[in-house]
Design a protein around this motif. Structure first.
Motif, PDB file in Angstrom:
ATOM      1  N   TYR A 153       0.755  -0.968  -0.040  1.00 48.71           N
ATOM      2  CA  TYR A 153       0.063   0.013   0.045  1.00 48.71           C
ATOM      3  C   TYR A 153       0.827   1.092   0.116  1.00 48.71           C
ATOM      4  O   TYR A 153       0.379   2.570  -0.381  1.00 48.71           O
ATOM      5  N   HIS A 154       2.132   1.348   0.235  1.00 47.60           N
ATOM      6  CA  HIS A 154       2.921   2.330   0.504  1.00 47.60           C
ATOM      7  C   HIS A 154       3.716   2.620  -0.741  1.00 47.60           C
ATOM      8  O   HIS A 154       4.475   3.821  -0.912  1.00 47.60           O
ATOM      9  N   GLU A 155       4.065   1.719  -1.621  1.00 41.78           N
ATOM     10  CA  GLU A 155       4.951   1.772  -2.834  1.00 41.78           C
ATOM     11  C   GLU A 155       4.699   2.999  -3.404  1.00 41.78           C
ATOM     12  O   GLU A 155       6.003   3.570  -4.201  1.00 41.78           O
ATOM     13  N   LEU A 156       3.547   3.391  -3.948  1.00 37.05           N
ATOM     14  CA  LEU A 156       3.417   4.217  -4.888  1.00 37.05           C
ATOM     15  C   LEU A 156       3.143   5.870  -4.420  1.00 37.05           C
ATOM     16  O   LEU A 156       3.001   6.810  -4.993  1.00 37.05           O
ATOM     17  N   PHE A 157       3.059   5.822  -3.033  1.00 35.95           N
ATOM     18  CA  PHE A 157       2.881   7.088  -2.404  1.00 35.95           C
ATOM     19  C   PHE A 157       3.975   7.755  -1.320  1.00 35.95           C
ATOM     20  O   PHE A 157       3.456   8.277  -0.506  1.00 35.95           O
ATOM     21  N   GLN A 158       5.159   7.603  -1.720  1.00 35.73           N
ATOM     22  CA  GLN A 158       6.198   7.864  -0.733  1.00 35.73           C
ATOM     23  C   GLN A 158       6.425   9.361  -1.381  1.00 35.73           C
ATOM     24  O   GLN A 158       6.001   9.956  -2.087  1.00 35.73           O
ATOM     25  N   PRO A 159       6.801  10.343  -0.238  1.00 31.07           N
ATOM     26  CA  PRO A 159       6.964   9.887   1.377  1.00 31.07           C
ATOM     27  C   PRO A 159       5.800  10.008   2.161  1.00 31.07           C
ATOM     28  O   PRO A 159       5.059  10.987   1.935  1.00 31.07           O
ATOM     29  N   LEU A 160       5.545   9.054   2.624  1.00 28.78           N
ATOM     30  CA  LEU A 160       4.368   8.967   3.731  1.00 28.78           C
ATOM     31  C   LEU A 160       4.679   9.816   4.949  1.00 28.78           C
ATOM     32  O   LEU A 160       5.849  10.008   5.424  1.00 28.78           O
ATOM     33  N   THR A 161       3.652   9.977   5.756  1.00 23.48           N
ATOM     34  CA  THR A 161       3.953  10.665   7.138  1.00 23.48           C
ATOM     35  C   THR A 161       4.812   9.934   7.938  1.00 23.48           C
ATOM     36  O   THR A 161       4.611   8.701   8.212  1.00 23.48           O
ATOM     37  N   PRO A 162       5.789  10.437   8.637  1.00 23.26           N
ATOM     38  CA  PRO A 162       6.673   9.845   9.268  1.00 23.26           C
ATOM     39  C   PRO A 162       6.100   9.782  10.808  1.00 23.26           C
ATOM     40  O   PRO A 162       5.145  10.063  11.054  1.00 23.26           O
ATOM     41  N   GLY A 163       7.034   8.906  11.449  1.00 25.23           N
ATOM     42  CA  GLY A 163       6.523   8.651  12.797  1.00 25.23           C
ATOM     43  C   GLY A 163       5.832   7.597  13.313  1.00 25.23           C
ATOM     44  O   GLY A 163       5.147   7.481  14.273  1.00 25.23           O
ATOM     45  N   PHE A 164       5.730   6.573  12.434  1.00 28.06           N
ATOM     46  CA  PHE A 164       5.145   5.085  12.625  1.00 28.06           C
ATOM     47  C   PHE A 164       6.072   4.018  12.367  1.00 28.06           C
ATOM     48  O   PHE A 164       6.917   4.076  11.679  1.00 28.06           O
ATOM     49  N   HIS A 165       5.731   3.074  13.278  1.00 30.35           N
ATOM     50  CA  HIS A 165       6.919   1.669  13.275  1.00 30.35           C
ATOM     51  C   HIS A 165       6.039   0.649  13.467  1.00 30.35           C
ATOM     52  O   HIS A 165       5.040   0.685  14.596  1.00 30.35           O
ATOM     53  N   MET A 166       6.266  -0.417  12.565  1.00 26.98           N
ATOM     54  CA  MET A 166       5.261  -1.681  12.736  1.00 26.98           C
ATOM     55  C   MET A 166       6.200  -2.613  13.529  1.00 26.98           C
ATOM     56  O   MET A 166       7.386  -2.813  13.364  1.00 26.98           O
ATOM     57  N   VAL A 167       5.444  -3.310  14.248  1.00 26.17           N
ATOM     58  CA  VAL A 167       6.012  -4.714  15.082  1.00 26.17           C
ATOM     59  C   VAL A 167       5.000  -5.656  14.843  1.00 26.17           C
ATOM     60  O   VAL A 167       3.808  -5.585  14.280  1.00 26.17           O
ATOM     61  N   HIS A 168       5.550  -7.082  15.010  1.00 25.77           N
ATOM     62  CA  HIS A 168       4.918  -8.139  14.748  1.00 25.77           C
ATOM     63  C   HIS A 168       3.798  -8.638  15.814  1.00 25.77           C
ATOM     64  O   HIS A 168       4.278  -8.474  17.151  1.00 25.77           O
ATOM     65  N   ALA A 169       2.657  -8.877  15.266  1.00 28.89           N
ATOM     66  CA  ALA A 169       1.618  -9.375  16.381  1.00 28.89           C
ATOM     67  C   ALA A 169       2.073 -10.706  17.047  1.00 28.89           C
ATOM     68  O   ALA A 169       2.570 -11.629  16.347  1.00 28.89           O
ATOM     69  N   GLY A 170       2.192 -10.537  18.550  1.00 30.52           N
ATOM     70  CA  GLY A 170       2.296 -11.946  19.076  1.00 30.52           C
ATOM     71  C   GLY A 170       3.781 -11.828  19.780  1.00 30.52           C
ATOM     72  O   GLY A 170       4.149 -12.634  20.570  1.00 30.52           O
ATOM     73  N   ASP A 171       4.799 -11.027  19.332  1.00 33.44           N
ATOM     74  CA  ASP A 171       6.023 -10.907  19.721  1.00 33.44           C
ATOM     75  C   ASP A 171       6.069  -9.627  20.577  1.00 33.44           C
ATOM     76  O   ASP A 171       6.391  -8.405  20.437  1.00 33.44           O
ATOM     77  N   PHE A 172       5.528  -9.725  21.926  1.00 34.40           N
ATOM     78  CA  PHE A 172       5.489  -8.765  22.986  1.00 34.40           C
ATOM     79  C   PHE A 172       6.900  -8.385  23.200  1.00 34.40           C
ATOM     80  O   PHE A 172       7.064  -7.036  23.455  1.00 34.40           O
ATOM     81  N   GLU A 173       7.882  -8.992  23.424  1.00 29.95           N
ATOM     82  CA  GLU A 173       9.198  -8.338  23.445  1.00 29.95           C
ATOM     83  C   GLU A 173       9.838  -7.465  22.487  1.00 29.95           C
ATOM     84  O   GLU A 173      10.261  -5.983  22.817  1.00 29.95           O
ATOM     85  N   GLU A 174       9.372  -7.714  21.242  1.00 27.24           N
ATOM     86  CA  GLU A 174       9.657  -6.517  20.077  1.00 27.24           C
ATOM     87  C   GLU A 174       8.878  -5.341  20.179  1.00 27.24           C
ATOM     88  O   GLU A 174       9.254  -4.195  20.101  1.00 27.24           O
ATOM     89  N   PHE A 175       7.639  -5.561  20.809  1.00 25.54           N
ATOM     90  CA  PHE A 175       6.871  -4.338  21.108  1.00 25.54           C
ATOM     91  C   PHE A 175       7.282  -3.600  22.278  1.00 25.54           C
ATOM     92  O   PHE A 175       7.461  -2.230  22.222  1.00 25.54           O
ATOM     93  N   ARG A 176       7.763  -4.230  23.318  1.00 25.61           N
ATOM     94  CA  ARG A 176       8.348  -3.580  24.538  1.00 25.61           C
ATOM     95  C   ARG A 176       9.691  -2.792  24.190  1.00 25.61           C
ATOM     96  O   ARG A 176       9.674  -1.576  24.631  1.00 25.61           O
ATOM     97  N   LYS A 177      10.371  -3.362  23.435  1.00 23.14           N
ATOM     98  CA  LYS A 177      11.726  -2.682  22.941  1.00 23.14           C
ATOM     99  C   LYS A 177      11.364  -1.489  21.969  1.00 23.14           C
ATOM    100  O   LYS A 177      12.120  -0.319  22.187  1.00 23.14           O
TER     101      LYS A 177
END
Length: 389
Positions: A153-177
């Motif tokens: 969904y991102h490929e054609l519309f750069q640059p997108l609004t900054p300040g977002f970061h994705m983490v994987h559902a189920g990986d709590f340690e990734e979220f915490r860090k």
């Protein structure tokens, strides 16, 4: 020679949709009719919008009644439907304030603004990052695309609004860090990722994230655009997990067919937005809100239990059926992993008189919440037949 409707559409409507070759001209309840009079059981409900199906009598009466009073005033003045709908939403959820817009994307934009303003005031301007989950979907504006955890969904519309970061559902340690390293303002997540393929986010992860957010004063935002308003057998899907979000965004089914989005704010953030901080010309439209009240008033415990029961019966029928490898979702929200390509199943179903949706590699089903059980099970049988062929 006169052009057909589909030819006119192709010539003049922006080419942003891959429409099925079906022209819906009328409908009642869960049944749609095309220009030739063919009937279809609609298992998509306008992508989860027409909560009580086509031309629902109660919804229609509420809309027509309000239409005869006033259709629009702007938000410079008070109107009864807007105020009463906000009151009902707060009383049913325990949340404190509501901002009305026109769509799920607008509701999520509001949620993001609330989280950033709250964090900036409480912790400082460097606390602005919003965490979201990979495989999520939060809207098609530039900012909600930035929040959406799907690269294509991102490929054609750069640059997108900054300040977002994705983490994987189920990986709590990734979220915490990520919370610690990026000075997170908040997290925005769906409990069931609808556009991502009707993927159930693990319950223990949802609860752990909610507890961490509460402990560390991080704004917990739950996206209920597709899962809300009775779809999963609870008023809102987060209610399955015993958590208390700071912000809930919703749209689709609350309006019953008219554009309406809502951002519900809890006690912690209820006063974050002041006069001029946000706005919407059409948000809280009295006609849309009058229709929404007629929807919300019927989503009581008895009705929601019926949604759960019908969903359980259909889910049991799908589980283990030939050509169906997996069934996900809750209530009347289904994701079917099929042996055949999902698009082929949907095309076959159209031919057999059933309208379905897709979400990634799955057949997605979001029937009207009040679909009669016998109609639902007839559609289930046809879908199973299409999957097995």
């Amino acid at each position: 020679m006169d052009k057909t409707l589909q030819e006119i559409d192709h010539e003049y409507v922006a080419n942003t949709y891959g429409r099925f070759p079906v022209e819906i001209v009328s409908g009642k309840g869960a049944i749609a009719r095309d220009e030739a009079g063919k009937e279809y059981i609609d298992m998509g409900a306008g992508i989860g919008v027409t909560s009580f199906g086509y031309c629902d009598d109660v919804w229609k009466a509420a809309v027509i009644d309000q239409l005869g009073k006033v259709q629009h005033t702007s938000n410079l003045y008070y109107t009864e439907p807007c105020a009463l709908l906000a009151q009902k939403l707060c009383r049913k959820t325990g949340l404190k304030k509501v901002f009305f817009g026109n769509s799920g994307a607008e509701a999520n934009e509001c949620a993001i603004k609330v989280a950033r303003k709250y964090a900036a005031e409480k912790k400082g301007p460097d606390h602005y990052t919003i965490l979201t989950l990979w495989n999520s979907f939060h809207g098609r504006t530039l900012t909600t695309l930035a929040a959406t955890g799907q690269d294509h969904y991102h490929e054609l519309f750069q640059p997108l609004t900054p300040g977002f970061h994705m983490v994987h559902a189920g990986d709590f340690e990734e979220f915490r860090k990520a919370c610690e390293e990026l000075k997170a303002a908040g997290i925005l997540m769906e409990c069931i990722q609808g556009e991502g393929g009707v993927c159930d986010v693990p319950a223990d992860y949802i609860k752990a994230v909610a507890a961490y957010c509460k402990e560390h004063d991080i704004v917990l935002m739950i996206d209920e655009v597709q899962t809300g308003n009775g779809r999963t057998g609870k008023l809102y899907a987060y209610m399955h997990y015993g958590i208390e979000p700071d912000v809930v965004s919703t749209a689709k089914g609350i309006g019953g067919g008219l554009p309406l989005g809502a951002c519900l704010m809890g006690e912690k953030v209820q006063h974050v937005l002041g006069a001029g901080d946000h706005g919407s010309t059409f948000g809280g439209n009295p006609i849309a809100c009058a229709g929404a009240i007629s929807i919300l008033d019927r989503l009581d415990d008895k009705f929601l239990a019926e949604v759960e029961a019908k969903g359980a019966k259909a889910r049991a029928a799908f589980t283990g059926a030939e050509g169906i490898e997996d069934v996900s979702g809750k209530g009347l929200m289904f994701g079917l992993k099929t042996a055949k390509p999902a698009g082929d199943v949907v095309k076959a179903c159209i031919g057999k008189g059933v309208l379905c949706l897709t979400a990634k590699d799955r057949v997605r089903l979001l029937p009207p919440l009040n679909i009669p059980e016998e109609v639902l099970m007839k559609a289930v049988a046809i879908i199973k037949e299409a999957c097995a062929e």
